[in-house]
Design an enzyme around this catalytic site. Structure first.
Site, short mmCIF file in Angstrom:
data_model
loop_
_atom_site.label_atom_id
_atom_site.label_comp_id
_atom_site.label_asym_id
_atom_site.label_seq_id
_atom_site.Cartn_x
_atom_site.Cartn_y
_atom_site.Cartn_z
N TYR A 1 -15.39 -59.13 79.24
CA TYR A 1 -15.04 -57.80 79.25
C TYR A 1 -13.99 -57.62 78.39
CZ TYR A 1 -13.39 -59.40 83.78
OH TYR A 1 -12.93 -59.75 84.90
N GLY B 1 -6.94 -53.62 93.53
CA GLY B 1 -6.78 -52.95 92.38
C GLY B 1 -5.76 -52.71 91.56
N CYS C 1 -20.26 -73.68 72.88
CA CYS C 1 -21.14 -73.39 71.96
C CYS C 1 -21.77 -71.92 72.15
CB CYS C 1 -22.49 -74.37 71.87
SG CYS C 1 -22.11 -76.08 71.11
N PRO D 1 -4.84 -56.33 97.93
CA PRO D 1 -4.43 -56.99 96.54
C PRO D 1 -5.05 -58.35 96.27
CG PRO D 1 -2.65 -57.11 98.22
CD PRO D 1 -3.83 -56.35 98.81
N GLY D 2 -5.62 -58.48 95.16
CA GLY D 2 -5.99 -60.03 94.61
C GLY D 2 -5.11 -60.39 93.62
#
Ligand SMILES: *Cc1c(COP(=O)(O)O)cnc(C)c1O
Length: 433
Positions: free
Chosen positions: A335, A249, A362, A292-293
Site C-alpha cells: 500500500y 490505530g 523477482c 494499540p499495535g
C-alpha cells in the site's frame, strides 16, 4: 535527525539503536536483520498503561494488538507491562499461551474465525471473543454450552466513522467486512441476540476506526456514537454494557512529515470525552479498552540491510538494491507505505541523494520506497530503514524461497536473538519427495 529518539550517532559516526552500534549488530548477526529496542517497547507500553490509570481511574485495560509484531518474547513483554493481548488467529493465541500469557487477558478478533479457533479460545478460557456476526454468536454459544462455560464476548460494531490519515468521514461506512452495522439496526439486534444466549456474557462493545490516525476527534466521535448505542440498550433492554473498546490505530512517525498525537494526550482526551458523554446520557462510565499495535512496536524497530547493486539510470532514477525487500517488508508493495532510510556508517551526514530502495525479489514492485533521501552509498555498505517494528516481521513471507531474517532485541546495551533466522533447511522443511 531521526524519526525516533532511541536512534543516535556515536563517535565513529555510526548509527546506534538503544546505544548499540548497528555495524556491530550487523557483524554479529548478519543482514537482513530486524532489530527491536526492548527498552522503547516497554516505554511505549508504560506510557499507555499509566495514561489509562491516570485518566480512566484504573478502570481500563490496554490490549496490545499482537498482529503488529508477535513472538513469544513480545508477548512476555506485554504481560510484564500489565497489558492484555488482542489476537486474531489460533496461531497468535497459541504463541501467547506458549509464552505464558494469562488467558483471561486475551481477546480474540476476526471476521471469520474457524470453528477450531473458537473451540480453542473457549477451551483456553480467554477473556473475550470479539464476535463479528450473528452466525458466530450462535456457534460460540453452542461451543460454550457444550463446554459448560460462560464465555465473555465483545461485539464488533461499525460506528460509521472511517478515519484516514489526516481526515475522517462520517458516512454510513457499512461497506466493511468487519462487524455489525449500527445505522441499519443490525448492531442493536446483535446485542439483543447476545443477551438472549445463556452461555455468553456481553462485556463490551468494540469498534476500530482505522490505522495510522493522527487525530483525536475521530475517536471522540466514535465513542459518542457507541455510547449512544449503549444508552439505547440500557433504556430499551435494561442492560448496562460494562465496557467500551475503542480499538487501536494511533499513528506513528514513519517520516518527518508524520505528526503523531502523544499517547497520553490521546487517552486523556478520549477518556474525558467518554466521561462527559456518560454524564450527559446518565450512564455509568464503562471500562475502557484500547488496542494499540503499531504505536507500541513500530517505532521500536529498524531493519538493517547490506547494499548490493547500485544502478544509476541517467535522468530517470538510481536503484539501490539491498539483500532483503518485500519478503521482510511488504508494506510499500502492499500500500505504498513511506519510510526513511539512512547509511549506517555516515548516519549524521546529509542524506543528499534521491534513490529508490529496491529489494532482491523477482517483482518490479519489490521496493522499500521510491525517491527516498540517502547518503551516498556503495556496494557493501549497511543501511537502516526506520520504524519497521510493526507489520514487517509479522507480514513477512518466503516468496522466492527467501529465509526470514532473525529478530534481535536490544536492551540496556545488550542484544539477544528472540526469533531465529530461517535457514535453507527451514525452507524445505515441509517439502515431501
Ligand atoms: C489492526 C487492529 C488493531 C491495531 O491497529 P494499530 O494501527 O496497529 O494500532 C487494533 N484492533 C483491531 C481490531 C485491529 O484490527
Amino acid at each position: 535527525m531521526f524519526v525516533s529518539d532511541n536512534l543516535n550517532v556515536n563517535a565513529q559516526g555510526n548509527l546506534t539503536i538503544g546505544g548499540i552500534d548497528c555495524t556491530e549488530l550487523a557483524a554479529q548477526y548478519g543482514t537482513p536483520l530486524y532489530v527491536m529496542d526492548e527498552d522503547l517497547l516497554r516505554q511505549n507500553c508504560r506510557r499507555y498503561y499509566s495514561a489509562l490509570n491516570d485518566y480512566c481511574d484504573g478502570n481500563g485495560l490496554v490490549l496490545y494488538a499482537s498482529k503488529s509484531f508477535c513472538c513469544k518474547a513480545m508477548c512476555r513483554i506485554a504481560a510484564e507491562e500489565h497489558f492484555g493481548l488482542d489476537v486474531v488467529s489460533e496461531g497468535e493465541l497459541y504463541t501467547a499461551l506458549s509464552a505464558g500469557f494469562s488467558a483471561e487477558r486475551i481477546v480474540f478478533h476476526g471476521n471469520n474465525k474457524k470453528f477450531s479457533e473458537l473451540t480453542f479460545a473457549v477451551n483456553s478460557n480467554i477473556g473475550a471473543v470479539v464476535v463479528d456476526n450473528l452466525a458466530e454468536l450462535k456457534t460460540l454459544n453452542a461451543i460454550a454450552e457444550k463446554a459448560d462455560k460462560v464465555v465473555g464476548i465483545m461485539l464488533r460494531i461499525k460506528p460509521g466513522v472511517d478515519a484516514h490519515t489526516h481526515d475522517f468521514i462520517m458516512t454510513g461506512q457499512i461497506d466493511s467486512k468487519f462487524g455489525f452495522a449500527l445505522e441499519t439496526g443490525e448492531a442493536f439486534e446483535a446485542i439483543k441476540a447476545a443477551l438472549s444466549y445463556r452461555n455468553l456474557d456481553l462485556k463490551s462493545l468494540h469498534c476500530h476506526i482505522g490505522s495510522q490516525i493522527f487525530e483525536v476527534d475521530p475517536y471522540e466521535y466514535a465513542s459518542a456514537i457507541m455510547l449512544g448505542l449503549m444508552k439505547k440498550v440500557k433504556d430499551e433492554l435494561g442492560f448496562a454494557i460494562p465496557g467500551l473498546n475503542l480499538g487501536g490505530g494511533f499513528g506513528i512517525k514513519y517520516t518527518q512529515n508524520n505528526t503523531p498525537v502523544d499517547y497520553e494526550k490521546h487517552i486523556e482526551c478520549v477518556a474525558k470525552a467518554v466521561k462527559n458523554e456518560c454524564a450527559k446520557l446518565g450512564l455509568a462510565v464503562p471500562k475502557l479498552y484500547f488496542e494499540p499495535g503499531r504505536s507500541i512496536s513500530g517505532p521500536a524497530g529498524i531493519t538493517l540491510y547490506t547494499v548490493g547493486a547500485v544502478k544509476e539510470i541517467p535522468g530517470i532514477r538510481t536503484y539501490v538494491s539491498i539483500d532483503g525487500g518485500m519478503t521482510d517488508n511488504p508494506r510499500y508493495a502492499l500500500y505504498g507505505a513511506q519510510y526513511e532510510v539512512c547509511s549506517v556508517k555516515n548516519a549524521a551526514a546529509p542524506r543528499s541523494n534521491t534513490i529508490t530502495l529496491a529489494g532482491k525479489c523477482c517483482e518490479s514492485g519489490d521496493l522499500i520506497g521510491k525517491d527516498m533521501q540517502l547518503q551516498p552509498v556503495e556496494p557493501g555498505d549497511l543501511v537502516a530503514v526506520f520504524a519497521t517494528g510493526a507489520y514487517n516481521y509479522s507480514m513477512s513471507s518466503n516468496y522466492n524461497r527467501i529465509p526470514r531474517p532473525p529478530v534481535v532485541m536490544v536492551s540496556g546495551g545488550q542484544s539477544r536473538v528472540v526469533v531465529k533466522g530461517e535457514t535453507l533447511e527451514d525452507i524445505i522443511r515441509n517439502d515431501l519427495d
